[in-house]
Design an enzyme around this catalytic site. Structure first.
Site, PDB file in Angstrom:
ATOM      1  CG  ASP A 190      -2.173   0.638   0.946  1.00  0.00           C
ATOM      2  OD1 ASP A 190      -2.146   1.116  -0.269  1.00  0.00           O
ATOM      3  OD2 ASP A 190      -3.459   0.073   1.565  1.00  0.00           O
ATOM      4  CD  GLU A 207      -0.216   4.992  -7.533  1.00  0.00           C
ATOM      5  OE1 GLU A 207      -0.098   6.353  -6.953  1.00  0.00           O
ATOM      6  OE2 GLU A 207      -1.162   4.651  -7.578  1.00  0.00           O
ATOM      7  CD1 TRP A 208      -4.908   2.499  -3.158  1.00  0.00           C
ATOM      8  CD2 TRP A 208      -3.774   4.993  -2.459  1.00  0.00           C
ATOM      9  NE1 TRP A 208      -4.209   3.017  -1.787  1.00  0.00           N
ATOM     10  CE2 TRP A 208      -3.910   4.324  -1.518  1.00  0.00           C
ATOM     11  CE3 TRP A 208      -3.763   6.699  -2.719  1.00  0.00           C
ATOM     12  CZ2 TRP A 208      -3.012   4.772  -0.694  1.00  0.00           C
ATOM     13  CZ3 TRP A 208      -2.576   6.682  -1.179  1.00  0.00           C
ATOM     14  CH2 TRP A 208      -2.782   5.676  -0.382  1.00  0.00           C
ATOM     15  N   GLY A 209      -3.175   4.635  -8.099  1.00  0.00           N
ATOM     16  CA  GLY A 209      -3.549   5.657  -9.551  1.00  0.00           C
ATOM     17  C   GLY A 209      -3.532   6.504  -9.611  1.00  0.00           C
ATOM     18  CG  ASP A 259      -9.411   0.501  -0.791  1.00  0.00           C
ATOM     19  OD1 ASP A 259      -8.554   0.858  -1.094  1.00  0.00           O
ATOM     20  OD2 ASP A 259      -9.798   0.684   0.529  1.00  0.00           O
TER      21      ASP A 259
END
Length: 498
Positions: free
Chosen positions: A237, A272-274, A295
């Protein structure tokens, strides 16, 4: 600090190739909008979509290895390479009087870490801080009891909060002793003894998203311990870490290098969520897949920044040129069988948590069309899992589209009247087509064969309805076919080469 100066030297060890001029792979100065580090299994059909940032630019490709050719009409490199090795070919981009030539690094190996997107279960959505040895064992047993393992579901992964309150006195990571009384190695052994793979979670900072200890500064210590535990997948993460792209690259590459040095073959899953466009650099940092969004919530339409199915479509629809074998865009955890019973997955939902079965099927089908990793996230203790849920999770025809050995992501070829039509090349020459209805009422969609470039080499075929797993009648010589699509539903067809 500029990205090039920060990572130019580090990049020389990022890929198993020998060319020295790699510094343009992850810089923002590239003229390309596609992958520049690509992979293939030997003698398996390969495809690389070559795209320029300027859609009006002229593209040509030079010095292709034996077995590959340039399809200028579709702007793809395609073919089969039988000899293992590290290759380099060049893409030339011409914009008016300006001209750029950039290297593409191509690895052919039978030992790729993730030739297909992983399929399994991750603990976060429904379990969170309750994750424990008994729950992991329950998931493993359930996968075998319900036939999911036989359909390809073979990863079981701990997400955040498996940790003890602190590291051991010698710096080693350690689990919560009450929830994992026999240690992580015992859990990993149980998973492996049942023919499955085991995953764990950490963060590229001092602390994780939930406040447990992270791996920043402990990369090699943690990687070595993961190897001793037999960890096959690390979800890594990016909470509490610097926002800059160059910092993210350095931190992910540090863990990628540490995992490689540890020698267990642990796969790196960059989460890393883009925010820093990991599809442009995460493969070079040593990752096999990367999250493209925040998420995903258990809802059709997220609210206040929540990520529902509609937001997943928004985030994934323009990224197909960055997916391929051993490098996958990850659309995050599936909400199949949650039915609003999750924890944080219940938040940020516009009309409340939980979806209709058509909406769950749409999510599942799109993940398959996109070649996204598929991580189930239901609570194995739940009484809300239905036989219809299990039937969806066991749909081998949809799963085959997800697990296709060419690893392509479907292209969005039409977006009109809230109907989205996708097309996906499959390794054996078949083509997968789907249509998703975003409307609140039933719509009709027409698949027009002449308007689907993926079908240029598909002359004789029959049609299979992949969701219902039945043959679909289409007249020989027809130019296409029309079907109805319910509100928020998706239809998927496989055009099977004859």
């Amino acid at each position: 600090m500029k990205l090039l100066s920060a990572i130019g030297a580090l990049l020389l060890a990022a890929l198993p190739v020998t060319a020295a001029s790699r510094s343009n792979i992850v810089t923002d100065s590239t003229a390309l909008a596609c992958a520049k580090a690509v992979f293939s299994l030997p003698s398996v059909r390969f495809m690389h979509k070559v795209r320029a940032k300027n859609p009006h630019a002229q593209i040509s490709v030079l010095n292709l290895p034996k077995g590959l050719k340039w399809n200028s009409k579709r702007q793809i490199v395609e073919g089969r390479v039988s000899k293992e090795g590290n290759y380099t070919y060049q893409v030339k981009v011409k914009e008016d009087v300006k001209q750029h030539t950039e290297d593409v690094y191509f690895t052919v190996s039978k030992d790729l870490q993730m030739p297909r997107p992983f399929m399994g279960w991750i603990s976060w959505n429904a379990v969170q801080s309750e994750v424990s040895e008994p729950i992991v064992k329950q998931v493993v047993d359930l996968f075998h009891e319900k036939g999911l393992y036989d359909c390809g579901w073979n990863y079981v992964a701990l997400d955040d909060w498996w940790h003890a309150a602190s590291r051991a006195s010698n710096g080693l990571p350690q689990p919560d002793a009450k929830r994992f009384p026999n240690g992580i190695a015992a859990v990993s052994k149980y998973v492996h003894d049942h023919g499955m793979k085991f995953g764990i979670y950490s963060d590229a900072a001092e602390t994780t998203c939930a406040g447990a200890f992270g791996s920043y500064g402990y990369e090699q210590i943690d990687a070595d311990q993961y190897a001793r535990w037999g960890v096959d997948l690390l979800k890594y993460d990016y909470c509490n870490a610097p926002v800059e792209k160059d910092s993210a690259f350095v931190r992910y590459k540090a863990m990628g290098d540490a995992l490689r040095k540890a020698g267990n073959g642990t796969r790196l899953y960059a989460c890393e969520w883009g925010d820093r466009q990991p599809w442009t650099w995460a493969a070079e940092a040593g990752s096999n897949c990367w999250r493209v969004s925040a998420d995903v919530r258990d809802c059709w339409n997220g609210a206040s920044g929540g990520e529902g199915v509609l937001q997943s479509i928004r985030d994934m629809k323009s990224l197909s040129a960055y997916t391929g074998v051993n490098r996958f865009n990850d659309a995050d955890m599936l909400c199949t069988a949650l039915h609003g019973t999750g924890k944080s997955s219940n938040d940020l939902c516009g009309t409340g948590p939980g979806m209709t079965m058509d909406e769950y099927t749409t999510q599942f089908a799109l993940w398959c069309m996109w070649s996204s990793p598929m991580a189930l996230s239901f609570d194995p203790r739940s009484q809300h899992i239905t036989e219809e849920d299990y039937a969806l999770m066991r749909n081998k025809e949809l799963i085959a589209i997800n697990q296709d050995p060419m690893g392509q992501q479907a292209d969005l070829i039409s977006e009109k009247d809230s109907l989205l039509v996708w097309a996906k090349d499959l390794e054996n020459g078949d083509v997968a087509l789907s249509a998703t209805n975003l409307n609140d009422s039933e719509q009709y969609v027409t698949f027009s064969f002449k308007q689907i470039p993926h079908m240029e080499a598909l002359k004789r075929f029959h049609v299979r309805d992949a969701i219902n797993q039945i043959d679909f009648p289409v007249e020989k010589g027809a130019d296409g076919f029309t079907v109805s699509v319910r509100s928020h539903a998706t239809v998927v067809f496989r055009l099977i080469k004859e």
